[in-house]
Design an enzyme around this catalytic site. Structure first.
Site, short mmCIF file in Angstrom:
data_model
loop_
_atom_site.label_atom_id
_atom_site.label_comp_id
_atom_site.label_asym_id
_atom_site.label_seq_id
_atom_site.Cartn_x
_atom_site.Cartn_y
_atom_site.Cartn_z
N ASP A 155 -7.90 -8.08 -0.22
CA ASP A 155 -7.01 -8.22 1.38
C ASP A 155 -7.60 -7.19 2.61
OD1 ASP A 155 -5.57 -5.06 3.39
OD2 ASP A 155 -6.25 -4.75 0.66
N GLN A 190 -11.80 7.51 -5.21
CA GLN A 190 -11.78 7.90 -3.86
C GLN A 190 -13.76 8.47 -4.32
OE1 GLN A 190 -10.90 7.21 -1.07
NE2 GLN A 190 -8.52 6.70 -0.99
N ASP A 199 -2.02 7.60 -1.76
CA ASP A 199 -3.76 8.91 -1.80
C ASP A 199 -4.34 9.15 -0.66
OD1 ASP A 199 -4.24 6.40 -0.31
OD2 ASP A 199 -6.48 6.21 -1.19
N ASP A 215 1.09 -0.85 0.15
CA ASP A 215 0.10 -0.16 -0.26
C ASP A 215 1.19 0.95 -0.19
OD1 ASP A 215 1.21 0.27 2.71
OD2 ASP A 215 -0.67 0.09 3.56
N SER A 216 -0.02 2.59 -0.10
CA SER A 216 0.88 3.75 -0.10
C SER A 216 1.56 4.11 1.40
CB SER A 216 0.46 4.80 -0.93
OG SER A 216 -0.95 5.08 0.00
N GLY A 217 1.21 3.63 2.15
CA GLY A 217 1.60 4.07 2.98
C GLY A 217 0.23 5.16 4.23
N GLY A 218 -0.67 5.72 3.57
CA GLY A 218 -1.54 7.17 3.44
C GLY A 218 -2.25 6.56 4.43
N PHE A 219 -3.42 5.81 4.27
CA PHE A 219 -3.71 4.91 4.77
C PHE A 219 -3.89 5.11 6.40
CE2 PHE A 219 -6.83 1.91 7.23
CZ PHE A 219 -8.06 2.15 7.16
N GLY A 270 -11.64 3.90 0.20
CA GLY A 270 -11.77 4.38 1.33
C GLY A 270 -13.26 4.03 1.65
#
Lengths: 386, 386
Positions: free
Chosen positions: B269, B192, B147, B93-97, B219
């Site tokens: 996932d 999103q 994101d 993942d991007s780390g954002g969440f 989201g």
């Protein structure tokens, strides 16, 4: 499948010997190391893994199992072998040692021990008769007499009192065993007497006259240090019948084990490989490594490139170090596996070297990698897997 | 071995589809469920076990790995695949969440996010460029754009702002990916827009014009409930190109999964199988069981007598109950294994049913066993494996 318990020595190299114990549930190659499955599980390992590493037998703790989930419950569920999915031999201790080290408010009388559970404070009685009843409810293949194990240091008087009490309890254990046990099960007597050769001799002689299926040496590796432990074995082991298995309880480090095998011991158990593994220590043929050590943070080497165990061979020390820092389950899973493999590999090497007459060379190699601290010095005196 | 990233749909059953994603490290059969390997390990499982259950790909968390052990360190050690001993595809993942759900004192600007580590309070910057750099240092086969994921509930204005920001970050992610990424790696855009169809449509359209290798729906499963989640998919998924993989992030329960597959989703996932397993819940084709429940204390049945997984088949519920009560490592080890098996078995059944045109029957069966709560309702909104 044999229906009776028997032991045969196949090769000797000095006092060291290799052979096999036959039980209705399978054969135990000796010298044997029994992984400890305290609460009906060898911690952080699947039973199939333990078996695949070459363990012929595991140990269960009567004290823990009688408190939770309860011996009658395990019996109702089909016995300990079925409960923990381990169809191979199981040895259970008598509960005595752990009552002394773990329980609260214990009172020892000639009749037995009254104590409170360390889990919920409930009151229990444990007598030689109840210990044997519990071990038979569990369905243990090899059972241990109820005994009192003295701490170290203990005076000669204290050791003599506990040794004499253990002999009376041994006699009662044997009599209970004869009325409770299914055919093919075995009961071992436990030689006590601290570090006093005369007491050990008196204990051994009396137990031998009772004719147990095997004999354990108890009350060692409780803080006396390796030299005194080996000295005690040196005088006590030759007193035991050579045609019965000899078990050194709660031992030990790799160098403890070779020292004891050298003096004629056939069986061992110890929490060290799994407990040390949970704490970050890895056993290898080159010695012990501490995977929590910052030196491993970028260490690309595996724990042991030459190991046949995936846990030791296929993951970098940097990764294992990371898993410990992150508190991941996989950290104790990998080191319990690697260490249990190392211990079984050590025992296989010991057996092979005795058969080939090269045990002394192997023992030197192990002592070089593992200087002489005993398990008690390494891990502190409370060796149960709580 | 193919050297490029591609996707092919092989069968359709309504909007549901089954196919394969090809990557240089292997093929991912879709619909696919990716076990979550947060800190470079699928918790309480060996990587070989995860693979043997049929998982073609696992997920790693950029946030966790950049904090500990660090992306540059993993790169120096040969990349995430080698580090965690998983040579098969990995999605990060991007780390954002997780910055949003776990870190402290975060500040979001157009440039990116500044936050303090939940581990040691150290200050970090995470931008689209840095996220992609980290994902490439890790060596992820499938990478996600940076994101901003809004919580639920969130106003239309808030969702619109975050969606628009995510589009700008998506463009910067793509540009960084083009300069950093090795051939054969893929970058997915993330749609999103909360529960607002017009925002979702605007997001999808803009992302499609940027031409990502695949598209995720982000989201969702953050508290909106299954009906609203499925409604959002119902309108958003048809907007996505049919020749690219579609990934629903952080989902879900078995019934969430069949509902999403029914609407054209290819990848999932979720921490649910492993996290619920650690908490005593077992997933079976008959529904969920709570192994901590006292009803199982003398329950001789296995978790699922028909399972091909030893963890579900070879141990009694009474034993698993005991292991949880005793706090044994083997408890989460067995249920993480059994549940990961169940999820992979579910995906295999989904793929087979789509190929045979019987997906609707399978979906009914799953819904009967798993009434409609979403993963967020089951597990709370913080779905990361901390």
């Amino acid at each position: 499948m044999t229906q009776s318990f028997s032991f045969v020595v196949k090769h000797r190299d000095g006092a060291a010997r290799t052979g096999a114990i036959s039980t209705p549930r399978g054969t135990i190659r000796t010298p044997a190391f029994m992984p400890v499955g305290t609460a009906a599980t060898v911690k952080a390992m699947y039973p199939d893994q333990v078996r695949a590493l070459g363990a012929d037998i595991v140990l269960g703790n009567t004290y823990h199992l009688m408190l939770r989930p309860g011996a009658e419950r395990i019996a109702m569920l089909g016995g300990l072998h079925k409960f923990m999915n381990w169809p191979h031999p199981i040895l259970t201790d008598s509960g005595g040692f752990q009552v002394m080290s773990l329980s609260r408010l214990r009172t020892v009388t000639d009749k037995g021990v009254t104590f409170r559970s360390h889990i919920d404070g409930a009151l229990y009685d444990l007598t030689p008769e109840r210990s044997i009843e519990v071990q038979n409810l569990l369905g243990a293949d090899i059972q241990m007499q109820f005994d009192e194990c003295t701490a170290f240091p203990a005076s000669r008087e204290e050791c003599e009192r506990a040794m004499a009490l253990s002999l009376r309890w041994g006699e009662r254990s044997l009599s209970a065993f004869k009325s409770f046990a299914a055919p093919g099960r075995a009961l071992f007597g436990i030689v006590q007497g601290g570090i006093y050769p005369a007491l050990r001799a008196q204990s051994a002689e009396a137990l031998i006259s009772m004719d147990f299926d095997g004999y354990a040496v108890g009350g060692l590796a409780v803080g006396e240090g390796q030299p005194l432990m080996l000295e005690t074995l040196q005088s006590a082991v030759p007193l035991l019948p050579s045609n019965k298995p000899r078990y050194l309880m709660g031992v030990g480090t790799p160098s403890d084990i070779v020292g004891a095998v050298e003096r004629g011991i056939d069986m061992f158990d110890c929490v060290m490989p799994t407990r040390s593994g949970r704490h970050g220590q890895a056993f290898t043929w080159g010695g012990k490594l501490n995977m929590r050590n910052a030196a491993h943070i970028e260490d690309m080497q595996p724990i042991d490139a030459n190991s046949a165990c995936p846990a030791a061979r296929d993951y970098s020390r940097a990764y294992v170090h990371h898993l410990f820092r992150a508190g991941e389950y996989l950290a104790p899973m990998l080191l319990s596996w690697a260490n249990t493999h190392f211990y079984q590999d050590l025992m296989a090497a010991i057996r092979a070297s005795i058969a080939e007459g090269t045990f002394a060379e192997l023992a030197s190699r192990v002592r070089a990698a593992y200087p002489s601290a005993t398990v008690a010095e390494e891990a502190g005196p409370a060796l149960s897997e709580v």
